[in-house]
Design an enzyme around this catalytic site. Structure first.
Site, mmCIF file in Angstrom:
data_model
loop_
_atom_site.group_PDB
_atom_site.id
_atom_site.type_symbol
_atom_site.label_atom_id
_atom_site.label_comp_id
_atom_site.label_asym_id
_atom_site.label_seq_id
_atom_site.Cartn_x
_atom_site.Cartn_y
_atom_site.Cartn_z
ATOM 1 N N LYS A 1 -66.230 32.282 14.383
ATOM 2 C CA LYS A 1 -65.435 32.490 15.599
ATOM 3 C C LYS A 1 -65.698 33.855 16.235
ATOM 4 C CE LYS A 1 -60.997 33.076 14.953
ATOM 5 N NZ LYS A 1 -60.471 34.328 15.479
ATOM 6 N N THR A 2 -65.595 34.889 15.423
ATOM 7 C CA THR A 2 -65.787 36.232 15.966
ATOM 8 C C THR A 2 -67.213 36.413 16.460
ATOM 9 O OG1 THR A 2 -64.214 36.966 14.313
ATOM 10 C CG2 THR A 2 -65.400 38.670 15.491
ATOM 11 N N ASP B 1 -58.845 35.574 22.061
ATOM 12 C CA ASP B 1 -59.040 35.232 20.657
ATOM 13 C C ASP B 1 -57.744 34.621 20.104
ATOM 14 O OD1 ASP B 1 -60.269 35.118 18.216
ATOM 15 O OD2 ASP B 1 -59.922 37.216 17.703
ATOM 16 N N GLU B 2 -57.831 33.828 19.076
ATOM 17 C CA GLU B 2 -56.645 33.261 18.417
ATOM 18 C C GLU B 2 -55.683 32.625 19.417
ATOM 19 O OE1 GLU B 2 -56.751 33.164 15.288
ATOM 20 O OE2 GLU B 2 -57.326 35.074 14.360
ATOM 21 N N GLN C 1 -54.733 26.477 12.445
ATOM 22 C CA GLN C 1 -54.392 27.748 11.822
ATOM 23 C C GLN C 1 -53.255 28.456 12.544
ATOM 24 O OE1 GLN C 1 -57.792 30.157 10.204
ATOM 25 N NE2 GLN C 1 -58.996 28.593 11.242
ATOM 26 N N ARG D 1 -59.435 30.416 2.735
ATOM 27 C CA ARG D 1 -59.852 31.810 2.524
ATOM 28 C C ARG D 1 -60.913 31.895 1.438
ATOM 29 N NH1 ARG D 1 -59.453 32.979 6.807
ATOM 30 N NH2 ARG D 1 -58.875 30.807 7.082
#
Length: 669
Positions: free
Chosen positions: A33-34, A224-225, A255, A616
DNA sequence: CCTTACGCCATTTTT
DNA sequence: TGGCGTAAGG
């Protein structure tokens, strides 16, 4: 520029390349994503879009910094920030910092002074309590925290007192507190966190020409997010992107775990309704986890109703099975974890590879104790935050008062710190002078009472503050802090604190360490120029609450792999990854939490939380639950979490429990 | 105004 | 279990 696509998969390239129009990227955990976000910023610039026309918004300072660094790395050497080749940088910041920047320029439209200060959670609660006390409300009957939450919620819904229509007894009561609170904030020339965003939206709504100015600046917007946006944030983005519609939203509905903080999952689910012409791209390839881990995650989340359907896949190997341990109680569970860590360290793991995740902070203690007794190094993320510590807040209050002499909350905090015989009575007199500059008010009062003991104390306090404030622009921030500590005899005060109270408070050394740490942070501002140094410092400190505050300042270079195991709540683990992840306390009542089990929506959020926790892990996932758990003094008996049942059973193996039912009863607590 | 005693309450928390 | 806030007494 060819570099920009080098490490991207076709989906990512697609997402990076669509320059104009709305784009929604649904990006699964570990799908880059980043990377996608940063490469897009770099690509825009390489396509000759002026950096100044780009706005990238994140939720945390940590994320903002990461994006900045990675964009810079992508653009250098052709562009380099310090060579000056890049005329301006894209704006990369959190919602709050971006809004702060806007408000510093525009807030006079709302009759605030541009020099306003920001109240944090503590200040806001203190102010609410004061307002409630003045209205003679019983603080037991109406929990101030709850009132804070309600007001915060109203602000996120963009409802200010003037357009909030109360319709029952309680909401009328709430409205009265709210109105009062808002007036007090304005008198103190202060904004709370919610104001930063809600007031920005307010300005944009009422001043189309101002809005247009910013629309023309930020023609390209990235968020973002996106699944974590609340209504005010959503509105802000919608307004800003309205003219050019070059909005790029990236996130993962699965998420979304911050609904309790007003994050609204519908913002991402309805993106296509808001922007019918939107292109939607799915990033489904996972680069992080084993097939088994992914299968577990996928199976769990498929039990949720409201979600964007997607299929994660990975080229990674199948990996080991997920280990599930039934423990007797929380100590047995903790011992299992430490034993397992020691075992894995004998093989191929470093202590920094391990993360222990839990639903509630209360669980950390047992684990911590086991770590201590085994001599395993660990760090706990979360819990008491650096800037929430008393000693830090005290010194900051002095600084804030120096920066803004109308800051009543800070004034109240320090009026008797260190103890100088001043309290409520004086405070009432101060308020009665109707002088907003509290230092002046103090002077007036001191001159009126030269004879009394209190008068002398007032004079001394006034001189102390006057002295400090006079020097604030002459010296560096660090020297200013040293000055405060010295002039107030703060060290002595701390010693007194630890001596008088019982053991829990006898952490004088630790408190002094924290003050030293504050000095280290302050030194960064020494070269900013003392004129703005103090203001800059306070501003950043307030917006830099939370976990990364310490890490950012003290050991920014250590962010990678620390030589410690990491203990933290699942919430704080979002965005991180570890080779080995333990999820402790996967029990009915704890996880999913008992408060969520009867509300289908909250249960779905718990499930998303579980999804986050599981994803994670890169290589190894270890779950544990305890039959009995001592919590807050009493013993609970919990069943294994339903989430275990929602995992594909062929990916699970059970660790030897080493207990039988007879044995259980023999265990003595 | 300061200290001490007791009762209450306890998910998660990017700013 | 323990940390915090309120209420009473010095």
């Amino acid at each position: 520029m060819s570099d920009i696509f080098k490490n991207l998969n076709p989906k990512q390239i697609e997402a990076v390349k669509i320059i104009s129009g709305p784009v929604l990227v649904i990006s699964g955990p570990g799908s880059g994503k980043t990377r996608c976000l940063t490469h897009r910023v770099a690509f825009l610039i390489s396509e000759n879009i002026k950096p100044a026309n780009i706005l990238a918004i994140t939720f945390t300072n940590k994320a903002a910094n990461e994006v900045k660094e990675r964009v810079q790395a992508l653009l250098s050497p052709s562009f380099s920030a310090d060579s000056g080749r890049l005329s301006a940088w894209p704006t990369i910041g959190t919602f709050h910092s971006v809004c702060l920047r806007i408000l510093r320029r525009e807030i006079s439209l709302l009759n605030y002074k541009p020099s306003f200060t920001i109240f944090d959670e503590y200040d806001r609660l203190a102010l609410i309590k004061k307002v409630m006390a003045r209205q003679k409300l019983d603080l037991k009957q109406y929990n101030p925290q709850m009132i804070v939450r309600k007001i915060s919620k109203l602000k996120t819904e963009l409802l200010y007192p003037e357009n909030y229509k109360p319709n029952d007894f309680f909401s009328r009561l709430l409205a009265r507190i709210y109105e009062n609170y808002q007036t007090e904030l304005k008198n103190a020339n202060a904004l709370d966190f919610d104001d930063l965003i809600a007031l920005t939206v307010k300005i944009f709504k009422h001043n189309p020409q101002v809005l247009e100015k910013y629309q023309d600046i930020w023609k390209y917007i990235l968020v973002d997010e996106y699944q974590d946006t609340s209504f005010d944030q959503y509105s802000l983005i919608k307004l800003l992107s309205q003219k050019y519609k070059n909005i790029f939203a990236i996130g993962d509905d699965a998420q979304s775990i911050y609904a309790f903080r007003e994050a609204d999952i519908r913002n991402i689910l309805n993106f296509q309704k808001d922007y019918p012409e939107a292109k939607v791209i799915f990033l489904e390839q996972n680069y992080r986890s084993t097939k088994n881990i992914l299968a577990v995650a996928q199976n769990i989340i498929s039990n949720n109703q409201s979600q964007v359907p997607k299929t994660l896949w990975t080229e990674n190997g199948r990996g080991e099975r997920i280990l599930v341990k039934e423990a007797l109680n929380e100590r047995d569970e903790a011992d299992f974890i430490t034993l397992k860590i020691e075992e894995l360290m004998q093989k191929n793991h470093n202590i920094g590879d391990f993360a222990i995740l839990y639903r509630t902070h209360a669980q950390s203690r047992a684990i911590e104790e086991s770590f201590i007794s085994c001599g395993l190094p660990y760090q706990i993320i979360g819990g008491i935050k650096f800037y929430e510590r008393k000693e830090i807040k005290d010194i900051l209050a002095y600084m804030r008062l120096a920066a803004n002499p109308s800051d009543l909350v800070s004034f109240e905090r320090i009026i008797n710190i260190p103890t100088r015989g001043l309290g409520q009575t004086v405070l009432a007199k101060i308020t009665n002078t109707h002088e907003k500059n509290l230092i002046k008010a103090l002077d007036i009062l001191a001159k009126e009472n030269t004879k009394t003991k209190q008068g002398r104390a007032l004079k001394e306090f006034y001189e102390l503050l006057y002295d400090l404030i006079n020097k604030k622009t002459d010296i560096s921030v660090a020297s200013f802090i040293k000055n405060i500590i010295k002039k107030t005899d703060y060290e002595e005060y701390l010693k007194g604190l630890s001596a008088s109270k019982n053991d829990a408070y006898s952490n004088f050394e630790e408190r002094m360490e924290n003050l030293k740490e504050l000095l280290t942070v302050a030194k960064k501002y020494d070269n900013v120029g003392s004129e703005r140094g103090l203001d800059n410092f306070l501003e950043e400190i307030t917006l830099l609450q939370g976990v990364d505050s310490l890490t950012l300042s003290a050991n920014a270079n250590k962010v990678g792999v620390p030589d410690k195991a990491t203990l933290m709540s699942i919430h704080s683990s979002k965005g991180l990854e570890f080779p080995v992840v333990f999820i402790a306390g996967i029990e009915e009542g704890l996880f999913p939490h008992s408060r969520s089990t009867f509300n289908p929506q909250e249960l779905e959020e718990e499930r998303r939380l579980c999804y986050v926790a599981v994803t994670r892990a890169k290589e190894k996932l270890i779950l544990s639950y305890a039959r009995r758990r001592n919590i807050f003094g009493s013993t609970q008996r919990n069943l294994p979490s339903r989430f275990i049942g929602e995992m594909p059973q062929d990916t699970i193996e059970y660790a030897a429990s080493g207990i039988d039912d007879d044995y259980e009863e023999k265990i003595y607590y």
